[in-house]
Design a protein around this motif. Structure first.
Motif, PDB file in Angstrom:
ATOM      1  N   ASP A   1       0.813  -1.222   0.000  1.00  0.00           N
ATOM      2  CA  ASP A   1       0.000   0.000   0.000  1.00  0.00           C
ATOM      3  C   ASP A   1       0.843   1.267   0.000  1.00  0.00           C
ATOM      4  O   ASP A   1       0.299   2.371  -0.090  1.00  0.00           O
ATOM      5  N   SER A   2       2.155   1.131   0.151  1.00  0.00           N
ATOM      6  CA  SER A   2       3.040   2.291   0.149  1.00  0.00           C
ATOM      7  C   SER A   2       2.717   3.237  -0.996  1.00  0.00           C
ATOM      8  O   SER A   2       2.475   2.812  -2.117  1.00  0.00           O
ATOM      9  N   GLY A   3       2.736   4.528  -0.686  1.00  0.00           N
ATOM     10  CA  GLY A   3       2.526   5.535  -1.714  1.00  0.00           C
ATOM     11  C   GLY A   3       1.074   5.879  -1.964  1.00  0.00           C
ATOM     12  O   GLY A   3       0.771   6.896  -2.583  1.00  0.00           O
ATOM     13  N   GLY A   4       0.172   5.036  -1.484  1.00  0.00           N
ATOM     14  CA  GLY A   4      -1.254   5.300  -1.664  1.00  0.00           C
ATOM     15  C   GLY A   4      -1.721   6.446  -0.772  1.00  0.00           C
ATOM     16  O   GLY A   4      -1.055   6.824   0.182  1.00  0.00           O
ATOM     17  N   PRO A   5      -2.890   7.003  -1.067  1.00  0.00           N
ATOM     18  CA  PRO A   5      -3.357   8.155  -0.313  1.00  0.00           C
ATOM     19  C   PRO A   5      -4.142   7.803   0.946  1.00  0.00           C
ATOM     20  O   PRO A   5      -4.794   6.757   1.021  1.00  0.00           O
ATOM     21  N   MET A   6      -4.059   8.688   1.928  1.00  0.00           N
ATOM     22  CA  MET A   6      -4.990   8.707   3.051  1.00  0.00           C
ATOM     23  C   MET A   6      -5.790   9.994   2.863  1.00  0.00           C
ATOM     24  O   MET A   6      -5.211  11.066   2.684  1.00  0.00           O
ATOM     25  N   PHE A   7      -7.114   9.905   2.884  1.00  0.00           N
ATOM     26  CA  PHE A   7      -7.926  11.048   2.488  1.00  0.00           C
ATOM     27  C   PHE A   7      -9.197  11.139   3.332  1.00  0.00           C
ATOM     28  O   PHE A   7      -9.553  10.186   4.053  1.00  0.00           O
ATOM     29  N   ARG A   8      -9.870  12.254   3.256  1.00  0.00           N
ATOM     30  CA  ARG A   8     -11.121  12.479   3.980  1.00  0.00           C
ATOM     31  C   ARG A   8     -11.952  13.508   3.229  1.00  0.00           C
ATOM     32  O   ARG A   8     -11.503  14.058   2.215  1.00  0.00           O
ATOM     33  N   ARG A   9     -13.140  13.782   3.718  1.00  0.00           N
ATOM     34  CA  ARG A   9     -13.983  14.794   3.111  1.00  0.00           C
ATOM     35  C   ARG A   9     -13.587  16.180   3.614  1.00  0.00           C
ATOM     36  O   ARG A   9     -13.262  16.353   4.795  1.00  0.00           O
ATOM     37  N   ASP A  10     -13.635  17.173   2.705  1.00  0.00           N
ATOM     38  CA  ASP A  10     -13.356  18.545   3.110  1.00  0.00           C
ATOM     39  C   ASP A  10     -14.670  19.264   3.425  1.00  0.00           C
ATOM     40  O   ASP A  10     -15.735  18.633   3.497  1.00  0.00           O
ATOM     41  N   ALA A  11     -14.611  20.571   3.607  1.00  0.00           N
ATOM     42  CA  ALA A  11     -15.790  21.347   3.993  1.00  0.00           C
ATOM     43  C   ALA A  11     -16.878  21.314   2.931  1.00  0.00           C
ATOM     44  O   ALA A  11     -18.059  21.546   3.230  1.00  0.00           O
ATOM     45  N   SER A  12     -16.503  21.009   1.691  1.00  0.00           N
ATOM     46  CA  SER A  12     -17.467  20.925   0.589  1.00  0.00           C
ATOM     47  C   SER A  12     -17.890  19.486   0.318  1.00  0.00           C
ATOM     48  O   SER A  12     -18.530  19.202  -0.703  1.00  0.00           O
ATOM     49  N   ASN A  13     -17.478  18.580   1.200  1.00  0.00           N
ATOM     50  CA  ASN A  13     -17.783  17.153   1.079  1.00  0.00           C
ATOM     51  C   ASN A  13     -17.070  16.500  -0.099  1.00  0.00           C
ATOM     52  O   ASN A  13     -17.503  15.458  -0.604  1.00  0.00           O
ATOM     53  N   ALA A  14     -15.983  17.097  -0.539  1.00  0.00           N
ATOM     54  CA  ALA A  14     -15.158  16.510  -1.595  1.00  0.00           C
ATOM     55  C   ALA A  14     -13.949  15.818  -0.960  1.00  0.00           C
ATOM     56  O   ALA A  14     -13.496  16.203   0.121  1.00  0.00           O
ATOM     57  N   TRP A  15     -13.428  14.799  -1.625  1.00  0.00           N
ATOM     58  CA  TRP A  15     -12.246  14.107  -1.111  1.00  0.00           C
ATOM     59  C   TRP A  15     -11.022  15.025  -1.163  1.00  0.00           C
ATOM     60  O   TRP A  15     -10.825  15.745  -2.141  1.00  0.00           O
ATOM     61  N   ILE A  16     -10.203  14.950  -0.127  1.00  0.00           N
ATOM     62  CA  ILE A  16      -8.942  15.698  -0.088  1.00  0.00           C
ATOM     63  C   ILE A  16      -7.880  14.797   0.538  1.00  0.00           C
ATOM     64  O   ILE A  16      -8.151  14.084   1.520  1.00  0.00           O
ATOM     65  N   GLN A  17      -6.694  14.790  -0.042  1.00  0.00           N
ATOM     66  CA  GLN A  17      -5.627  13.917   0.454  1.00  0.00           C
ATOM     67  C   GLN A  17      -4.856  14.584   1.580  1.00  0.00           C
ATOM     68  O   GLN A  17      -4.362  15.699   1.442  1.00  0.00           O
ATOM     69  N   VAL A  18      -4.721  13.863   2.707  1.00  0.00           N
ATOM     70  CA  VAL A  18      -3.988  14.397   3.855  1.00  0.00           C
ATOM     71  C   VAL A  18      -2.715  13.602   4.150  1.00  0.00           C
ATOM     72  O   VAL A  18      -1.844  14.075   4.882  1.00  0.00           O
ATOM     73  N   GLY A  19      -2.604  12.397   3.585  1.00  0.00           N
ATOM     74  CA  GLY A  19      -1.435  11.584   3.882  1.00  0.00           C
ATOM     75  C   GLY A  19      -1.037  10.688   2.732  1.00  0.00           C
ATOM     76  O   GLY A  19      -1.798  10.477   1.787  1.00  0.00           O
ATOM     77  N   ILE A  20       0.191  10.167   2.811  1.00  0.00           N
ATOM     78  CA  ILE A  20       0.721   9.185   1.866  1.00  0.00           C
ATOM     79  C   ILE A  20       1.213   8.002   2.692  1.00  0.00           C
ATOM     80  O   ILE A  20       1.973   8.185   3.652  1.00  0.00           O
ATOM     81  N   VAL A  21       0.786   6.799   2.361  1.00  0.00           N
ATOM     82  CA  VAL A  21       1.198   5.613   3.115  1.00  0.00           C
ATOM     83  C   VAL A  21       2.723   5.514   3.114  1.00  0.00           C
ATOM     84  O   VAL A  21       3.353   5.480   2.053  1.00  0.00           O
ATOM     85  N   SER A  22       3.298   5.457   4.318  1.00  0.00           N
ATOM     86  CA  SER A  22       4.752   5.498   4.422  1.00  0.00           C
ATOM     87  C   SER A  22       5.336   4.284   5.141  1.00  0.00           C
ATOM     88  O   SER A  22       6.000   3.463   4.518  1.00  0.00           O
ATOM     89  N   TRP A  23       5.079   4.137   6.456  1.00  0.00           N
ATOM     90  CA  TRP A  23       5.718   3.034   7.175  1.00  0.00           C
ATOM     91  C   TRP A  23       4.955   2.698   8.448  1.00  0.00           C
ATOM     92  O   TRP A  23       3.952   3.321   8.775  1.00  0.00           O
ATOM     93  N   GLY A  24       5.437   1.692   9.150  1.00  0.00           N
ATOM     94  CA  GLY A  24       4.829   1.267  10.399  1.00  0.00           C
ATOM     95  C   GLY A  24       5.457  -0.021  10.872  1.00  0.00           C
ATOM     96  O   GLY A  24       6.263  -0.632  10.163  1.00  0.00           O
ATOM     97  N   ASN A  25       5.091  -0.444  12.072  1.00  0.00           N
ATOM     98  CA  ASN A  25       5.589  -1.693  12.630  1.00  0.00           C
ATOM     99  C   ASN A  25       4.599  -2.789  12.277  1.00  0.00           C
ATOM    100  O   ASN A  25       3.547  -2.922  12.903  1.00  0.00           O
ATOM    101  N   GLY A  26       4.922  -3.566  11.241  1.00  0.00           N
ATOM    102  CA  GLY A  26       4.011  -4.596  10.788  1.00  0.00           C
ATOM    103  C   GLY A  26       2.732  -4.002  10.237  1.00  0.00           C
ATOM    104  O   GLY A  26       2.708  -2.875   9.741  1.00  0.00           O
ATOM    105  N   CYS A  27       1.643  -4.758  10.341  1.00  0.00           N
ATOM    106  CA  CYS A  27       0.344  -4.311   9.829  1.00  0.00           C
ATOM    107  C   CYS A  27      -0.737  -4.550  10.872  1.00  0.00           C
ATOM    108  O   CYS A  27      -0.930  -5.693  11.302  1.00  0.00           O
ATOM    109  N   ALA A  28      -1.419  -3.482  11.247  1.00  0.00           N
ATOM    110  CA  ALA A  28      -2.589  -3.571  12.135  1.00  0.00           C
ATOM    111  C   ALA A  28      -2.276  -4.153  13.509  1.00  0.00           C
ATOM    112  O   ALA A  28      -3.140  -4.741  14.148  1.00  0.00           O
ATOM    113  N   ARG A  29      -1.053  -3.979  13.970  1.00  0.00           N
ATOM    114  CA  ARG A  29      -0.711  -4.465  15.304  1.00  0.00           C
ATOM    115  C   ARG A  29      -1.231  -3.500  16.371  1.00  0.00           C
ATOM    116  O   ARG A  29      -1.230  -2.284  16.157  1.00  0.00           O
TER     117      ARG A  29
END
Length: 263
Positions: free
Chosen positions: A209-237
């Motif tokens: 999933d590296s490089g993929g976006p993390m996003f949410r709705r903005d004030a106009s209810n449109a998608w906006i990107q706030v993050g880029i998948v980068s790293w972590g300790n394993g997955c879902a720990r």
């Protein structure tokens, strides 16, 4: 700590592994590793057209369509700045094997200046031809949306050490404050990175999933990107949230780079 590509955060060998797995990644299938980077664990299948800006990259990473000709991804997914015709982007589908998929080759890569494996984890990939008919994903230019609940999506593994997915998966994850995240990751760079996930674990991005976006709705209810998948300790720990590039920190630099690339 591990990147959500397939290698450790600071591994000098990650480009070799990326090259060896590129062909399999194009088909949406990669071998798992015991301590892999993130895919969407605890997710559900996305509907066709739900996230039209999502991009699958042939080195085994994700990305988001920043403009018709530019894909925003992670710096650790690419080897450096310069001419690059080796990357294939797959777009327009949730099923990577769909006959409707769009595939476009790269012709240039711009990696964040000064990237050395710590922070600054963003890059732009220029496509040889622009993609039409697909929505792009605007990026956050302030910290106004750097909290709340975020959406993540990708074709990465559905469990730590698992195989890459044929179908796009999605999940939601809550913001984790820097002070809390720093307890799990003492080497967190709060100015460059933002964390999201559940204390109990169970939902996260993962290997591929590296490089993929993390996003949410903005004030106009449109998608906006706030993050880029980068790293972590394993997955879902438990107690180890995902770490994402904080896009708002680099918004000006990304826009400047995009302009220089004609995008």
């Amino acid at each position: 700590m591990v990147r959500k590509l397939l290698l450790t955060r600071r591994s000098p060998a990650r480009w070799l592994l990326a090259a060896l797995t590129a062909v399999a990644a194009t088909a949406g299938v990669l071998p798992g590793t015991a301590h892999a980077a993130e895919n969407v664990v605890g997710g559900t299948r996305a509907a066709q057209g739900e996230f039209p800006f999502m991009v699958r990259l042939s080195m085994g990473c994700g990305g988001a369509l920043y403009s018709p000709r530019l894909v925003l991804t992670a710096a650790h997914c690419v080897s450096g700045t310069g001419t690059n015709t080796s990357i294939t982007a797959t777009l327009g589908v949730v099923d990577l094997q769909s006959s409707s998929r769009i595939t476009v080759r790269s012709n240039y890569v711009y990696r964040a200046p000064g990237y050395n494996g710590n922070g600054k984890d963003w890059a732009l990939i220029r496509l040889a031809t622009p993609v039409t008919g697909l929505a792009t994903l605007p990026i956050a230019t302030t910290t106004a949306y750097d909290s709340g609940t975020f959406t993540v999506a990708g074709w990465g593994a559905a469990r730590e050490g698992g195989a890459q997915q044929r179908y796009l998966l999605k999940a939601t994850v809550p913001y984790v404050a820097d002070a809390t995240c720093d307890n799990s990751y003492p080497d967190l760079i709060p100015s460059d990175e933002i964390c999201a996930g559940y204390t109990a674990g169970g939902v996260d991005t993962c290997q591929g999933d590296s490089g993929g976006p993390m996003f949410r709705r903005d004030a106009s209810n449109a998608w906006i990107q706030v993050g880029i998948v980068s790293w972590g300790n394993g997955c879902a720990r438990p107690n180890y949230p995902g770490v994402y590039t904080q896009v708002s920190t680099f918004a000006s630099a990304i826009a400047s780079a995009a302009a220089s690339l004609g995008g």
